[in-house]
Motif scaffolding. Structure first.
Motif, PDB file in Angstrom:
ATOM      1  N   MET A   1      52.918  -6.527  14.633  1.00 18.79           N
ATOM      2  CA  MET A   1      53.795  -6.076  15.715  1.00 18.79           C
ATOM      3  C   MET A   1      53.046  -5.154  16.673  1.00 18.79           C
ATOM      4  N   LEU A   2      52.136  -4.350  16.141  1.00 19.20           N
ATOM      5  CA  LEU A   2      51.321  -3.495  17.010  1.00 19.20           C
ATOM      6  C   LEU A   2      50.433  -4.354  17.907  1.00 19.20           C
TER       7      LEU A   2
ATOM      8  N   ARG B   1      54.210  -6.093  10.103  1.00 21.82           N
ATOM      9  CA  ARG B   1      54.386  -4.888  10.911  1.00 21.82           C
ATOM     10  C   ARG B   1      53.103  -4.526  11.637  1.00 21.82           C
TER      11      ARG B   1
ATOM     12  N   GLY C   1      52.724  -5.994  20.555  1.00 21.66           N
ATOM     13  CA  GLY C   1      53.409  -5.105  21.491  1.00 21.66           C
ATOM     14  C   GLY C   1      52.493  -4.271  22.345  1.00 21.66           C
ATOM     15  N   ARG C   2      51.332  -3.920  21.820  1.00 22.08           N
ATOM     16  CA  ARG C   2      50.546  -2.895  22.500  1.00 22.08           C
ATOM     17  C   ARG C   2      49.106  -3.237  22.841  1.00 22.08           C
TER      18      ARG C   2
ATOM     19  N   LEU D   1      60.060   3.780  11.938  1.00 25.58           N
ATOM     20  CA  LEU D   1      58.775   3.467  11.319  1.00 25.58           C
ATOM     21  C   LEU D   1      57.844   3.112  12.459  1.00 25.58           C
TER      22      LEU D   1
ATOM     23  N   GLN E   1      53.591   3.046  14.293  1.00 17.46           N
ATOM     24  CA  GLN E   1      52.154   2.986  14.183  1.00 17.46           C
ATOM     25  C   GLN E   1      51.573   3.462  15.500  1.00 17.46           C
TER      26      GLN E   1
ATOM     27  N   GLN F   1      53.550   1.760  18.625  1.00 16.61           N
ATOM     28  CA  GLN F   1      54.470   0.649  18.429  1.00 16.61           C
ATOM     29  C   GLN F   1      55.388   0.973  17.265  1.00 16.61           C
ATOM     30  N   MET F   2      56.675   0.930  17.538  1.00 17.06           N
ATOM     31  CA  MET F   2      57.633   1.108  16.462  1.00 17.06           C
ATOM     32  C   MET F   2      57.732  -0.214  15.704  1.00 17.06           C
ATOM     33  N   VAL F   3      57.723  -0.157  14.388  1.00 15.78           N
ATOM     34  CA  VAL F   3      57.732  -1.394  13.608  1.00 15.78           C
ATOM     35  C   VAL F   3      58.994  -1.533  12.771  1.00 15.78           C
ATOM     36  N   GLY F   4      59.870  -0.551  12.873  1.00 16.34           N
ATOM     37  CA  GLY F   4      61.123  -0.683  12.148  1.00 16.34           C
ATOM     38  C   GLY F   4      62.059   0.453  12.501  1.00 16.34           C
TER      39      GLY F   4
END
Lengths: 246, 246
Positions: free
Chosen positions: B146-147, B143, B150-151, A68, A70, A78-81
DNA sequence: ATCTTGCTTTGATCCTGATCAATGTCAGTG
DNA sequence: CACTGACATTGATCAGGATCAAAGCAAGAT
Protein backbone atom coordinates in the motif's frame (compact mmCIF):
# COMPACT_ATOMS: atom_id res chain seq x y z
CA UNK A 1 -27.60 -12.15 10.78
CA UNK A 2 -28.80 -14.45 13.56
CA UNK A 3 -30.75 -12.25 15.91
CA UNK A 4 -29.19 -13.67 19.01
CA UNK A 5 -29.67 -11.20 21.82
CA UNK A 6 -26.65 -9.32 23.09
CA UNK A 7 -24.71 -11.24 25.65
CA UNK A 8 -22.45 -9.07 27.77
CA UNK A 9 -20.22 -12.05 28.34
CA UNK A 10 -19.75 -12.59 24.63
CA UNK A 11 -20.24 -9.41 22.72
CA UNK A 12 -19.52 -11.03 19.39
CA UNK A 13 -17.04 -8.41 18.31
CA UNK A 14 -13.81 -9.25 20.03
CA UNK A 15 -11.62 -12.08 18.82
CA UNK A 16 -11.55 -13.84 22.11
CA UNK A 17 -14.87 -15.53 22.61
CA UNK A 18 -13.97 -16.70 26.02
CA UNK A 19 -15.77 -15.39 28.99
CA UNK A 20 -12.70 -14.76 31.07
CA UNK A 21 -11.23 -12.36 28.57
CA UNK A 22 -13.90 -10.90 26.31
CA UNK A 23 -12.73 -7.36 25.73
CA UNK A 24 -15.97 -5.46 25.97
CA UNK A 25 -17.61 -7.33 28.75
CA UNK A 26 -18.06 -5.54 32.02
CA UNK A 27 -14.46 -4.59 32.63
CA UNK A 28 -15.00 -3.86 36.28
CA UNK A 29 -15.88 -7.46 36.96
CA UNK A 30 -12.61 -8.69 35.63
CA UNK A 31 -10.12 -6.75 37.69
CA UNK A 32 -8.69 -9.88 39.16
CA UNK A 33 -7.33 -10.73 35.72
CA UNK A 34 -4.97 -7.77 35.86
CA UNK A 35 -1.94 -9.85 35.18
CA UNK A 36 -3.37 -11.11 31.87
CA UNK A 37 -5.63 -8.36 30.78
CA UNK A 38 -5.73 -4.63 31.37
CA UNK A 39 -7.32 -1.52 29.93
CA UNK A 40 -5.27 1.32 28.62
CA UNK A 41 -6.35 4.74 27.40
CA UNK A 42 -4.61 7.14 25.05
CA UNK A 43 -5.34 10.75 24.25
CA UNK A 44 -6.00 11.88 20.70
CA UNK A 45 -2.71 12.18 18.88
CA UNK A 46 -0.73 9.92 21.20
CA UNK A 47 1.28 7.08 19.71
CA UNK A 48 0.37 3.58 20.85
CA UNK A 49 3.51 1.98 19.42
CA UNK A 50 6.10 2.68 16.75
CA UNK A 51 7.11 0.29 13.98
CA UNK A 52 10.00 -1.88 15.13
CA UNK A 53 9.31 -1.50 18.83
CA UNK A 54 8.98 -4.69 20.82
CA UNK A 55 5.33 -5.37 21.41
CA UNK A 56 4.49 -7.33 24.50
CA UNK A 57 0.73 -7.23 24.17
CA UNK A 58 -2.13 -7.78 21.79
CA UNK A 59 -5.26 -5.70 22.10
CA UNK A 60 -8.64 -4.92 20.78
CA UNK A 61 -10.11 -1.47 20.36
CA UNK A 62 -12.91 -0.74 22.83
CA UNK A 63 -13.65 2.90 22.00
CA UNK A 64 -12.06 5.48 19.74
CA UNK A 65 -10.09 5.28 16.54
CA UNK A 66 -6.47 4.50 15.78
CA UNK A 67 -4.49 4.37 12.57
CA UNK A 68 -1.86 1.97 11.31
CA UNK A 69 0.71 3.71 9.17
CA UNK A 70 4.09 3.64 7.56
CA UNK A 71 6.43 6.56 6.97
CA UNK A 72 9.38 6.87 4.59
CA UNK A 73 12.61 8.64 5.54
CA UNK A 74 11.63 11.76 3.64
CA UNK A 75 8.34 11.99 5.50
CA UNK A 76 5.93 10.55 2.96
CA UNK A 77 3.30 8.70 4.98
CA UNK A 78 0.84 6.02 4.01
CA UNK A 79 -1.88 4.85 6.31
CA UNK A 80 -2.35 1.10 5.93
CA UNK A 81 -5.28 0.51 8.21
CA UNK A 82 -7.97 2.17 10.23
CA UNK A 83 -8.68 0.60 13.61
CA UNK A 84 -12.23 1.06 14.82
CA UNK A 85 -13.96 -0.43 17.86
CA UNK A 86 -13.78 -4.23 17.85
CA UNK A 87 -10.68 -4.28 15.64
CA UNK A 88 -7.72 -6.30 16.77
CA UNK A 89 -4.13 -5.09 17.11
CA UNK A 90 -1.10 -7.30 17.30
CA UNK A 91 0.43 -10.43 15.93
CA UNK A 92 0.63 -13.45 18.15
CA UNK A 93 4.02 -15.01 17.57
CA UNK A 94 5.75 -11.81 16.47
CA UNK A 95 8.26 -9.83 18.45
CA UNK A 96 8.03 -6.39 16.90
CA UNK A 97 5.31 -4.06 15.70
CA UNK A 98 5.34 -3.92 11.90
CA UNK A 99 3.75 -0.46 11.64
CA UNK A 100 3.11 2.70 13.63
CA UNK A 101 -0.11 2.76 15.62
CA UNK A 102 -1.43 6.20 16.59
CA UNK A 103 -4.58 7.22 18.43
CA UNK A 104 -6.62 9.61 16.27
CA UNK A 105 -9.33 10.23 18.82
CA UNK A 106 -9.24 9.38 22.50
CA UNK A 107 -8.77 5.65 22.56
CA UNK A 108 -9.38 2.77 24.94
CA UNK A 109 -7.66 -0.52 24.30
CA UNK A 110 -8.30 -3.80 25.97
CA UNK A 111 -4.84 -5.33 26.15
CA UNK A 112 -3.71 -8.88 26.81
CA UNK A 113 -0.14 -9.65 27.75
CA UNK A 114 1.22 -11.64 24.87
CA UNK A 115 2.63 -14.69 26.62
CA UNK A 116 -0.53 -15.57 28.55
CA UNK A 117 -2.59 -14.78 25.49
CA UNK A 118 -0.55 -17.18 23.41
CA UNK A 119 -0.91 -19.96 25.91
CA UNK A 120 -4.64 -19.26 26.04
CA UNK A 121 -4.61 -19.63 22.24
CA UNK A 122 -2.84 -22.93 22.62
CA UNK A 123 -5.41 -24.27 25.05
CA UNK A 124 -8.42 -22.82 23.24
CA UNK A 125 -8.19 -23.65 19.52
CA UNK A 126 -11.32 -21.66 18.70
CA UNK A 127 -9.45 -18.43 19.46
CA UNK A 128 -6.92 -19.22 16.75
CA UNK A 129 -9.72 -19.98 14.33
CA UNK A 130 -11.46 -16.73 15.10
CA UNK A 131 -8.21 -14.85 14.69
CA UNK A 132 -7.58 -16.54 11.34
CA UNK A 133 -10.99 -15.45 10.09
CA UNK A 134 -10.40 -11.88 11.26
CA UNK A 135 -6.98 -11.82 9.63
CA UNK A 136 -8.41 -13.14 6.36
CA UNK A 137 -11.02 -10.38 6.48
CA UNK A 138 -8.35 -7.78 7.03
CA UNK A 139 -6.30 -9.19 4.18
CA UNK A 140 -9.29 -8.90 1.86
CA UNK A 141 -9.88 -5.32 2.98
CA UNK A 142 -6.23 -4.46 2.47
CA UNK A 143 -6.37 -5.88 -1.04
CA UNK A 144 -9.54 -4.01 -1.84
CA UNK A 145 -7.81 -0.87 -0.66
CA UNK A 146 -4.97 -1.57 -3.09
CA UNK A 147 -7.45 -1.05 -5.93
CA UNK A 148 -8.42 2.29 -4.41
CA UNK A 149 -4.81 3.40 -4.08
CA UNK A 150 -3.61 2.15 -7.43
CA UNK A 151 -6.44 2.84 -9.81
CA UNK A 152 -9.02 5.28 -8.52
CA UNK A 153 -9.21 9.01 -9.15
CA UNK A 154 -9.07 11.48 -6.27
CA UNK A 155 -12.85 11.92 -6.31
CA UNK A 156 -13.44 8.16 -6.29
CA UNK A 157 -10.97 7.75 -3.46
CA UNK A 158 -12.78 10.28 -1.29
CA UNK A 159 -16.15 8.70 -2.05
CA UNK A 160 -14.77 5.25 -1.21
CA UNK A 161 -13.42 6.43 2.13
CA UNK A 162 -16.64 8.20 3.06
CA UNK A 163 -18.60 5.06 2.19
CA UNK A 164 -16.36 2.87 4.31
CA UNK A 165 -16.66 5.17 7.29
CA UNK A 166 -20.42 5.43 6.80
CA UNK A 167 -20.78 1.66 6.69
CA UNK A 168 -18.56 1.04 9.68
CA UNK A 169 -20.38 3.74 11.60
CA UNK A 170 -23.72 2.14 10.74
CA UNK A 171 -22.41 -1.30 11.69
CA UNK A 172 -21.16 0.06 14.99
CA UNK A 173 -24.60 1.40 15.81
CA UNK A 174 -26.14 -1.87 14.63
CA UNK A 175 -28.22 -0.42 11.85
CA UNK A 176 -28.07 -0.50 8.07
CA UNK A 177 -26.42 2.35 6.21
CA UNK A 178 -29.28 4.23 4.60
CA UNK A 179 -30.32 7.47 2.95
CA UNK A 180 -30.31 10.51 5.14
CA UNK A 181 -27.67 9.16 7.46
CA UNK A 182 -25.19 11.43 9.18
CA UNK A 183 -21.92 10.65 10.84
CA UNK A 184 -18.95 12.32 12.34
CA UNK A 185 -15.81 12.36 10.24
CA UNK A 186 -13.15 11.23 12.68
CA UNK A 187 -10.13 12.11 10.54
CA UNK A 188 -8.45 15.40 9.68
CA UNK A 189 -7.99 16.25 6.02
CA UNK A 190 -4.35 15.34 6.39
CA UNK A 191 -5.14 11.91 7.84
CA UNK A 192 -7.58 11.29 5.00
CA UNK A 193 -4.86 12.27 2.54
CA UNK A 194 -2.45 9.84 4.18
CA UNK A 195 -5.03 7.11 3.89
CA UNK A 196 -5.82 7.82 0.25
CA UNK A 197 -2.36 8.56 -1.10
CA UNK A 198 -3.26 12.20 -1.81
CA UNK A 199 -2.33 15.62 -0.47
CA UNK A 200 -4.54 17.38 2.02
CA UNK A 201 -5.28 20.14 -0.50
CA UNK A 202 -6.65 17.62 -2.99
CA UNK A 203 -8.77 16.06 -0.26
CA UNK A 204 -10.22 19.43 0.62
CA UNK A 205 -10.93 20.30 -3.01
CA UNK A 206 -12.63 17.00 -3.73
CA UNK A 207 -14.78 17.21 -0.61
CA UNK A 208 -15.84 20.68 -1.72
CA UNK A 209 -16.60 19.28 -5.18
CA UNK A 210 -18.75 16.45 -3.75
CA UNK A 211 -20.58 19.02 -1.66
CA UNK A 212 -21.21 21.18 -4.72
CA UNK A 213 -22.54 18.11 -6.58
CA UNK A 214 -24.83 17.49 -3.59
CA UNK A 215 -23.47 14.00 -3.04
CA UNK A 216 -22.74 14.99 0.55
CA UNK A 217 -23.60 17.84 2.90
CA UNK A 218 -21.38 19.22 5.61
CA UNK A 219 -22.43 20.70 8.92
CA UNK A 220 -19.24 22.35 10.06
CA UNK A 221 -16.12 20.59 8.84
CA UNK A 222 -16.57 17.18 10.34
CA UNK A 223 -20.27 16.31 10.37
CA UNK A 224 -21.20 14.56 7.13
CA UNK A 225 -24.74 14.05 5.90
CA UNK A 226 -25.52 11.69 3.03
CA UNK A 227 -28.83 12.48 1.33
CA UNK A 228 -28.64 9.64 -1.20
CA UNK A 229 -26.47 6.65 -0.46
CA UNK A 230 -26.72 5.29 -4.02
CA UNK A 231 -25.40 8.55 -5.35
CA UNK A 232 -22.35 8.22 -3.11
CA UNK A 233 -21.86 4.62 -4.17
CA UNK A 234 -22.05 5.75 -7.77
CA UNK A 235 -19.11 8.08 -7.13
CA UNK A 236 -16.83 5.32 -5.89
CA UNK A 237 -16.39 3.73 -9.31
CA UNK A 238 -17.28 0.37 -7.79
CA UNK A 239 -19.57 -2.14 -9.36
CA UNK A 240 -22.96 -1.24 -7.93
CA UNK A 241 -24.20 -4.82 -7.91
CA UNK A 242 -21.14 -6.48 -6.45
CA UNK A 243 -21.26 -4.40 -3.29
CA UNK A 244 -21.45 -6.33 -0.06
CA UNK A 245 -23.70 -4.39 2.27
CA UNK A 246 -21.55 -5.24 5.30
CA UNK B 1 18.25 -20.34 8.99
CA UNK B 2 18.57 -23.76 10.63
CA UNK B 3 20.46 -25.89 8.18
CA UNK B 4 18.16 -28.84 8.55
CA UNK B 5 18.55 -31.05 5.50
CA UNK B 6 15.70 -31.14 3.03
CA UNK B 7 13.05 -33.63 3.94
CA UNK B 8 10.92 -34.63 0.98
CA UNK B 9 8.10 -35.44 3.37
CA UNK B 10 8.13 -31.97 4.84
CA UNK B 11 9.49 -29.46 2.41
CA UNK B 12 9.03 -26.56 4.80
CA UNK B 13 7.27 -24.38 2.27
CA UNK B 14 3.72 -25.58 2.15
CA UNK B 15 1.26 -24.70 4.88
CA UNK B 16 0.34 -28.25 5.61
CA UNK B 17 3.18 -29.76 7.56
CA UNK B 18 1.58 -33.13 7.64
CA UNK B 19 3.09 -35.97 5.81
CA UNK B 20 -0.10 -37.18 4.22
CA UNK B 21 -0.70 -33.92 2.41
CA UNK B 22 2.50 -31.95 2.03
CA UNK B 23 2.11 -30.27 -1.33
CA UNK B 24 5.56 -30.70 -2.79
CA UNK B 25 6.36 -34.16 -1.53
CA UNK B 26 6.62 -36.94 -4.04
CA UNK B 27 3.23 -36.55 -5.65
CA UNK B 28 3.34 -39.94 -7.31
CA UNK B 29 3.39 -41.65 -3.95
CA UNK B 30 0.20 -40.01 -2.87
CA UNK B 31 -2.16 -40.96 -5.65
CA UNK B 32 -4.36 -42.86 -3.27
CA UNK B 33 -5.30 -39.54 -1.69
CA UNK B 34 -7.01 -38.45 -4.90
CA UNK B 35 -10.25 -37.74 -3.16
CA UNK B 36 -8.62 -35.20 -0.84
CA UNK B 37 -5.73 -33.90 -2.82
CA UNK B 38 -4.99 -33.58 -6.52
CA UNK B 39 -2.65 -31.75 -8.84
CA UNK B 40 -3.90 -29.42 -11.48
CA UNK B 41 -1.99 -27.64 -14.23
CA UNK B 42 -2.86 -24.47 -16.12
CA UNK B 43 -1.33 -22.97 -19.22
CA UNK B 44 0.08 -19.46 -19.23
CA UNK B 45 -2.78 -17.01 -19.50
CA UNK B 46 -5.48 -19.38 -18.27
CA UNK B 47 -7.77 -18.28 -15.46
CA UNK B 48 -7.74 -20.39 -12.32
CA UNK B 49 -10.87 -18.82 -10.85
CA UNK B 50 -12.85 -15.61 -11.17
CA UNK B 51 -13.89 -13.38 -8.29
CA UNK B 52 -17.27 -14.45 -6.96
CA UNK B 53 -17.09 -17.99 -8.24
CA UNK B 54 -17.69 -20.74 -5.72
CA UNK B 55 -14.36 -22.17 -4.68
CA UNK B 56 -14.39 -25.75 -3.55
CA UNK B 57 -10.67 -26.14 -2.99
CA UNK B 58 -7.65 -24.56 -1.39
CA UNK B 59 -4.27 -24.96 -3.01
CA UNK B 60 -0.63 -24.17 -2.89
CA UNK B 61 1.52 -23.23 -5.84
CA UNK B 62 4.01 -25.92 -6.80
CA UNK B 63 5.55 -24.40 -9.91
CA UNK B 64 4.85 -21.31 -11.98
CA UNK B 65 3.37 -17.94 -11.19
CA UNK B 66 -0.17 -16.71 -10.78
CA UNK B 67 -1.64 -13.30 -10.06
CA UNK B 68 -4.46 -12.17 -7.82
CA UNK B 69 -6.29 -9.21 -9.29
CA UNK B 70 -9.36 -7.04 -9.26
CA UNK B 71 -10.97 -5.30 -12.23
CA UNK B 72 -13.40 -2.38 -12.27
CA UNK B 73 -16.33 -2.23 -14.71
CA UNK B 74 -14.50 0.16 -16.99
CA UNK B 75 -11.52 -2.18 -17.24
CA UNK B 76 -9.09 -0.60 -14.80
CA UNK B 77 -7.20 -3.49 -13.22
CA UNK B 78 -5.20 -3.71 -10.05
CA UNK B 79 -3.14 -6.71 -9.17
CA UNK B 80 -3.34 -7.38 -5.44
CA UNK B 81 -0.97 -10.27 -5.07
CA UNK B 82 1.67 -12.29 -6.81
CA UNK B 83 1.55 -16.02 -6.14
CA UNK B 84 4.89 -17.74 -6.38
CA UNK B 85 5.83 -21.34 -5.57
CA UNK B 86 4.92 -22.24 -1.98
CA UNK B 87 2.24 -19.54 -1.78
CA UNK B 88 -1.19 -20.53 -0.61
CA UNK B 89 -4.50 -19.85 -2.38
CA UNK B 90 -7.88 -20.00 -0.77
CA UNK B 91 -9.78 -19.19 2.38
CA UNK B 92 -10.90 -21.99 4.60
CA UNK B 93 -14.40 -21.17 5.72
CA UNK B 94 -15.29 -18.98 2.74
CA UNK B 95 -17.63 -19.86 -0.06
CA UNK B 96 -16.50 -17.61 -2.88
CA UNK B 97 -13.24 -16.43 -4.35
CA UNK B 98 -12.68 -12.78 -3.46
CA UNK B 99 -10.42 -12.00 -6.43
CA UNK B 100 -9.49 -13.23 -9.89
CA UNK B 101 -6.65 -15.73 -10.03
CA UNK B 102 -4.86 -16.06 -13.37
CA UNK B 103 -1.88 -18.17 -14.36
CA UNK B 104 0.89 -15.95 -15.74
CA UNK B 105 3.26 -18.73 -16.63
CA UNK B 106 2.45 -22.42 -16.87
CA UNK B 107 1.26 -23.31 -13.41
CA UNK B 108 0.93 -26.38 -11.23
CA UNK B 109 -1.28 -26.25 -8.19
CA UNK B 110 -1.55 -28.76 -5.44
CA UNK B 111 -5.22 -28.64 -4.54
CA UNK B 112 -7.09 -29.91 -1.50
CA UNK B 113 -10.83 -30.28 -1.54
CA UNK B 114 -12.11 -27.79 0.94
CA UNK B 115 -14.32 -29.92 3.15
CA UNK B 116 -11.71 -32.59 3.91
CA UNK B 117 -9.09 -29.87 4.30
CA UNK B 118 -11.23 -28.11 6.86
CA UNK B 119 -11.78 -31.25 8.86
CA UNK B 120 -8.05 -31.91 8.69
CA UNK B 121 -7.57 -28.40 10.10
CA UNK B 122 -9.99 -29.24 12.87
CA UNK B 123 -8.12 -32.37 13.86
CA UNK B 124 -4.63 -30.87 13.41
CA UNK B 125 -4.45 -27.51 15.20
CA UNK B 126 -0.91 -26.85 13.98
CA UNK B 127 -2.22 -26.42 10.43
CA UNK B 128 -4.43 -23.56 11.56
CA UNK B 129 -1.51 -21.97 13.37
CA UNK B 130 0.69 -22.24 10.31
CA UNK B 131 -2.04 -20.76 8.16
CA UNK B 132 -2.49 -17.90 10.61
CA UNK B 133 1.21 -17.09 10.43
CA UNK B 134 1.15 -17.20 6.62
CA UNK B 135 -1.91 -14.98 6.51
CA UNK B 136 -0.31 -12.48 8.87
CA UNK B 137 2.74 -12.42 6.60
CA UNK B 138 0.56 -11.78 3.58
CA UNK B 139 -1.27 -9.04 5.41
CA UNK B 140 2.03 -7.34 6.23
CA UNK B 141 3.13 -7.63 2.59
CA UNK B 142 -0.17 -6.23 1.38
CA UNK B 143 0.21 -3.29 3.74
CA UNK B 144 3.77 -2.67 2.64
CA UNK B 145 2.53 -2.68 -0.91
CA UNK B 146 0.00 0.00 0.00
CA UNK B 147 2.92 2.34 0.66
CA UNK B 148 4.29 1.54 -2.79
CA UNK B 149 0.95 2.21 -4.47
CA UNK B 150 0.06 5.31 -2.51
CA UNK B 151 3.28 7.18 -2.09
CA UNK B 152 6.07 6.05 -4.36
CA UNK B 153 7.09 7.54 -7.71
CA UNK B 154 7.02 5.46 -10.88
CA UNK B 155 10.78 4.85 -10.71
CA UNK B 156 10.59 3.81 -7.07
CA UNK B 157 7.70 1.51 -7.85
CA UNK B 158 9.63 -0.29 -10.58
CA UNK B 159 12.70 -0.61 -8.36
CA UNK B 160 10.55 -1.99 -5.53
CA UNK B 161 8.98 -4.60 -7.79
CA UNK B 162 12.31 -5.69 -9.24
CA UNK B 163 13.71 -6.01 -5.74
CA UNK B 164 10.80 -8.14 -4.57
CA UNK B 165 11.11 -10.46 -7.54
CA UNK B 166 14.88 -10.65 -7.10
CA UNK B 167 14.50 -11.55 -3.43
CA UNK B 168 11.80 -14.11 -4.00
CA UNK B 169 13.80 -15.63 -6.82
CA UNK B 170 16.84 -15.86 -4.58
CA UNK B 171 14.78 -17.35 -1.76
CA UNK B 172 13.33 -19.91 -4.14
CA UNK B 173 16.80 -21.03 -5.14
CA UNK B 174 17.83 -21.02 -1.49
CA UNK B 175 20.56 -18.41 -1.80
CA UNK B 176 20.96 -14.84 -0.68
CA UNK B 177 20.18 -12.05 -3.08
CA UNK B 178 23.57 -10.59 -4.01
CA UNK B 179 25.45 -8.44 -6.47
CA UNK B 180 25.70 -9.76 -9.98
CA UNK B 181 22.54 -11.79 -9.72
CA UNK B 182 20.32 -12.38 -12.72
CA UNK B 183 16.73 -13.49 -12.92
CA UNK B 184 13.97 -13.92 -15.38
CA UNK B 185 11.24 -11.31 -15.31
CA UNK B 186 8.08 -13.39 -15.32
CA UNK B 187 5.66 -10.55 -16.01
CA UNK B 188 4.83 -8.59 -19.16
CA UNK B 189 5.09 -4.82 -19.01
CA UNK B 190 1.33 -4.68 -18.79
CA UNK B 191 1.19 -7.07 -15.83
CA UNK B 192 3.85 -5.00 -14.07
CA UNK B 193 1.78 -1.90 -14.73
CA UNK B 194 -1.28 -3.58 -13.24
CA UNK B 195 0.71 -4.47 -10.18
CA UNK B 196 2.17 -1.01 -9.73
CA UNK B 197 -0.83 1.14 -10.57
CA UNK B 198 0.88 2.54 -13.67
CA UNK B 199 0.46 2.30 -17.44
CA UNK B 200 2.58 -0.06 -19.47
CA UNK B 201 4.22 2.87 -21.26
CA UNK B 202 5.40 4.35 -17.98
CA UNK B 203 6.74 0.95 -16.94
CA UNK B 204 8.67 0.66 -20.16
CA UNK B 205 10.08 4.17 -19.87
CA UNK B 206 11.18 3.70 -16.28
CA UNK B 207 12.83 0.38 -17.04
CA UNK B 208 14.71 2.08 -19.84
CA UNK B 209 15.67 4.86 -17.44
CA UNK B 210 16.98 2.40 -14.84
CA UNK B 211 18.94 0.70 -17.59
CA UNK B 212 20.45 4.01 -18.68
CA UNK B 213 21.40 4.75 -15.06
CA UNK B 214 23.04 1.31 -14.98
CA UNK B 215 20.96 0.21 -12.01
CA UNK B 216 19.93 -2.82 -14.05
CA UNK B 217 20.97 -4.51 -17.29
CA UNK B 218 18.70 -6.31 -19.66
CA UNK B 219 19.51 -9.26 -21.86
CA UNK B 220 16.58 -9.32 -24.20
CA UNK B 221 13.39 -8.00 -22.65
CA UNK B 222 12.93 -10.36 -19.77
CA UNK B 223 16.33 -11.33 -18.41
CA UNK B 224 17.37 -8.86 -15.72
CA UNK B 225 20.89 -8.51 -14.36
CA UNK B 226 21.60 -6.54 -11.21
CA UNK B 227 25.20 -5.36 -11.00
CA UNK B 228 24.85 -3.62 -7.63
CA UNK B 229 22.04 -4.64 -5.31
CA UNK B 230 22.56 -1.65 -3.00
CA UNK B 231 22.11 0.68 -5.94
CA UNK B 232 18.76 -0.94 -6.69
CA UNK B 233 17.73 -0.74 -3.05
CA UNK B 234 18.67 2.94 -3.10
CA UNK B 235 16.20 3.48 -5.92
CA UNK B 236 13.27 2.06 -3.99
CA UNK B 237 13.04 5.00 -1.60
CA UNK B 238 12.99 2.55 1.31
CA UNK B 239 14.96 2.97 4.46
CA UNK B 240 18.24 1.23 3.71
CA UNK B 241 18.75 0.09 7.30
CA UNK B 242 15.29 -1.15 8.04
CA UNK B 243 15.32 -3.63 5.20
CA UNK B 244 14.62 -7.19 6.17
CA UNK B 245 16.85 -9.43 4.11
CA UNK B 246 14.12 -12.05 3.82
C1' DA C 1 -12.03 41.56 22.87
C1' DT C 2 -7.80 40.19 20.69
C1' DC C 3 -4.36 36.89 19.88
C1' DT C 4 -2.98 32.19 19.13
C1' DT C 5 -3.04 27.87 17.11
C1' DG C 6 -4.53 24.15 14.43
C1' DC C 7 -7.21 22.94 10.75
C1' DT C 8 -9.30 24.03 6.27
C1' DT C 9 -10.23 26.32 1.99
C1' DT C 10 -8.96 28.40 -2.23
C1' DG C 11 -5.86 30.13 -5.90
C1' DA C 12 -1.88 29.93 -9.30
C1' DT C 13 1.43 27.27 -11.32
C1' DC C 14 4.16 23.15 -12.18
C1' DC C 15 5.26 18.40 -13.16
C1' DT C 16 4.68 13.47 -13.21
C1' DG C 17 2.53 10.09 -15.33
C1' DA C 18 -1.59 9.24 -18.62
C1' DT C 19 -3.05 9.19 -23.22
C1' DC C 20 -2.78 8.82 -28.11
C1' DA C 21 -0.04 7.33 -31.80
C1' DA C 22 3.74 5.44 -34.43
C1' DT C 23 7.48 2.42 -34.79
C1' DG C 24 10.56 -1.38 -33.34
C1' DT C 25 11.67 -6.26 -32.00
C1' DC C 26 11.39 -11.00 -32.13
C1' DA C 27 9.62 -15.73 -31.94
C1' DG C 28 6.72 -18.56 -34.42
C1' DT C 29 4.67 -20.06 -38.90
C1' DG C 30 3.57 -21.09 -43.72
C1' DC D 1 12.28 -16.18 -46.66
C1' DA D 2 8.64 -12.92 -45.71
C1' DC D 3 4.53 -12.59 -42.89
C1' DT D 4 2.13 -12.42 -38.67
C1' DG D 5 0.92 -11.19 -34.09
C1' DA D 6 2.20 -10.27 -29.46
C1' DC D 7 5.00 -7.50 -26.81
C1' DA D 8 7.91 -3.43 -26.15
C1' DT D 9 9.89 1.12 -27.03
C1' DT D 10 9.69 5.88 -28.03
C1' DG D 11 7.59 10.40 -29.08
C1' DA D 12 4.20 14.28 -28.58
C1' DT D 13 0.73 16.17 -26.00
C1' DC D 14 -2.47 16.48 -22.16
C1' DA D 15 -4.46 16.51 -17.58
C1' DG D 16 -4.94 15.29 -12.78
C1' DG D 17 -3.00 16.04 -8.76
C1' DA D 18 1.18 18.11 -6.38
C1' DT D 19 3.33 22.10 -4.80
C1' DC D 20 3.76 26.71 -3.22
C1' DA D 21 1.35 30.44 -1.24
C1' DA D 22 -2.22 33.13 0.96
C1' DA D 23 -6.36 33.59 3.43
C1' DG D 24 -10.36 31.93 6.17
C1' DC D 25 -12.42 29.87 10.28
C1' DA D 26 -13.38 28.33 14.94
C1' DA D 27 -12.06 27.09 19.71
C1' DG D 28 -9.19 28.26 23.48
C1' DA D 29 -5.94 31.14 25.85
C1' DT D 30 -4.56 35.78 27.59
Amino acid sequence: MNDTSFNPRDCGTCPIRHRAVCSRCEPEELDHLDDIKYYRTYEAGQPVIWAGDPMEFVASVVTGIATLSQTMEDGRTQMVGLLLPSDFIGRPGREHAPFDVVAVTDLTLCCFRKKPFESLMGSTPSIGGRLLQMTLDELDSAREWMLVLGRKTAREKIASLLLIIARRDAALHKRLPKDGMSFDLPLTREAMADYLGLTLETVSRQISALKKSEVINLQGKRQVHIPDLQKLIGETGDDVDGGHIF
